[in-house]
Design an enzyme around this catalytic site. Structure first.
Site, PDB file in Angstrom:
ATOM      1  CE  LYS A   1       0.304  -3.690  -1.849  1.00  0.00           C
ATOM      2  NZ  LYS A   1       0.834  -5.043  -1.642  1.00  0.00           N
TER       3      LYS A   1
ATOM      4  N   GLY B   1      -4.106  -2.303   7.747  1.00  0.00           N
ATOM      5  CA  GLY B   1      -3.915  -3.166   6.585  1.00  0.00           C
ATOM      6  C   GLY B   1      -3.011  -4.330   6.918  1.00  0.00           C
TER       7      GLY B   1
ATOM      8  CG  ASP C   1      -3.874   0.165  -1.135  1.00  0.00           C
ATOM      9  OD1 ASP C   1      -3.841  -0.997  -0.693  1.00  0.00           O
ATOM     10  OD2 ASP C   1      -4.556   1.068  -0.618  1.00  0.00           O
TER      11      ASP C   1
ATOM     12  CD  GLU D   1      -4.822   3.871   6.289  1.00  0.00           C
ATOM     13  OE1 GLU D   1      -4.574   2.670   6.535  1.00  0.00           O
ATOM     14  OE2 GLU D   1      -5.116   4.278   5.149  1.00  0.00           O
TER      15      GLU D   1
ATOM     16  CG  ASP E   1      -0.639   3.224   7.191  1.00  0.00           C
ATOM     17  OD1 ASP E   1      -0.880   1.992   7.094  1.00  0.00           O
ATOM     18  OD2 ASP E   1      -1.537   4.089   7.213  1.00  0.00           O
TER      19      ASP E   1
ATOM     20  CB  THR F   1       2.058  -4.113   4.968  1.00  0.00           C
ATOM     21  OG1 THR F   1       1.743  -4.710   3.707  1.00  0.00           O
ATOM     22  CG2 THR F   1       3.565  -4.039   5.110  1.00  0.00           C
TER      23      THR F   1
END
EC number: 5.3.1.6
Length: 260
Positions: A129, A34, A92, A111, A89, A36
């Site tokens: 988030k 992703g 969302d 993941e 990681d 980030t």
């Protein structure tokens, strides 16, 4: 240059830069997927280049693996690693108990496998988030392609008895064709608006034939690093409390930004 980044990108960058400090020589580290997580890989690549940091990374997608190799990070498989010291990681959504919705990038299966094969999972995110209750972000559910419409119907039927505000589901598309994960599966996005009992929902979803995995990460995250556009980062862990706050200097000459 950092001055050309949006506040959201600055927030992602400072969170990633702080989290990259958790990686030590000799570690086996899960690398997320992703926008980030891509900042994290860039920050770790800088540490490899400038500090001589040596660690082995286990990517959670083909695109993360490609970026890591380009930046000089040694990439190995989870089978080669056996077990990981740390996974970093994005997410969302993050609630107050550090439960997550993940899978917006379509890599939730790898993941979750990588995160649960780690001694510790650290999540990096911008402040937007953080939520009181999960569910505003559509919940991804990875399903096999065979019988996908039947799986979707069973899933919608099961949602009727659960504490959610919305029950619409949609097949994730990539142009005119269904989105296909690295494992060759499809993704159903559940538009639930609010999830009253995330633990119950996660258990229910994985009992439906055709469902491979869902994007609810319950009791997996140990620590979160939340970035802000002004350079502040907040650190919270599963033990609760107010956490701590730091400030990350934004280096205008940082090599991270030369190809953005």
């Amino acid at each position: 240059m950092t001055g050309e980044l949006s506040p959201i990108d600055k927030a992602k960058f400072v969170a990633a830069k702080r989290a990259a400090e958790f990686v030590e020589d000799g570690m086996r580290v899960g690398l997320g997927t992703g926008s980030t997580a891509a900042w994290l890989v860039r920050c770790l690549g800088e540490r490899v280049r400038k500090e001589g940091l040596r660690f082995r990374g286990v990517p959670t997608s083909t695109r993360t693996a490609q970026l890591a190799r380009e930046l000089g990070i040694e990439v190995i498989s989870l089978e080669e690693a056996g077990w990981l010291d740390l996974t970093i990681d994005g997410a969302d959504e993050i609630d107050g108990e550090l439960n997550l919705i993940k899978g917006g990038g379509g890599a939730l299966l790898q993941e979750k496998i990588v995160a649960t094969a780690s001694d510790q999972m650290v999540v990096i995110a911008d402040a937007a988030k953080q939520v009181e209750t999960l569910g505003a972000f559509p919940l991804p559910v990875e399903v096999i392609a065979f019988g996908q419409s039947a799986t979707q119907a069973l899933l919608e039927e099961a949602l009727v008895s659960l504490d959610v505000l919305g029950r619409r589901t949609s097949l994730r598309m990539n142009g005119a064709k269904p989105f296909v994960t690295d494992e060759g599966n499809h993704i159903l996005d559940l538009h639930l608006n609010r999830i009253g009992n995330a633990r119950e929902l996660a258990l229910m979803l994985n009992q439906i034939p055709g469902v491979v995995e869902n994007g609810l990460f319950i009791d997996i995250c140990d620590r979160v690093v939340i970035g802000h556009g002004d350079g502040r980062v907040e650190l919270r862990d599963i033990t609760g409390g107010s956490g701590s706050e730091e400030r990350i200097d934004l280096d205008e000459s940082d090599n991270l930004f030369t190809d953005l």
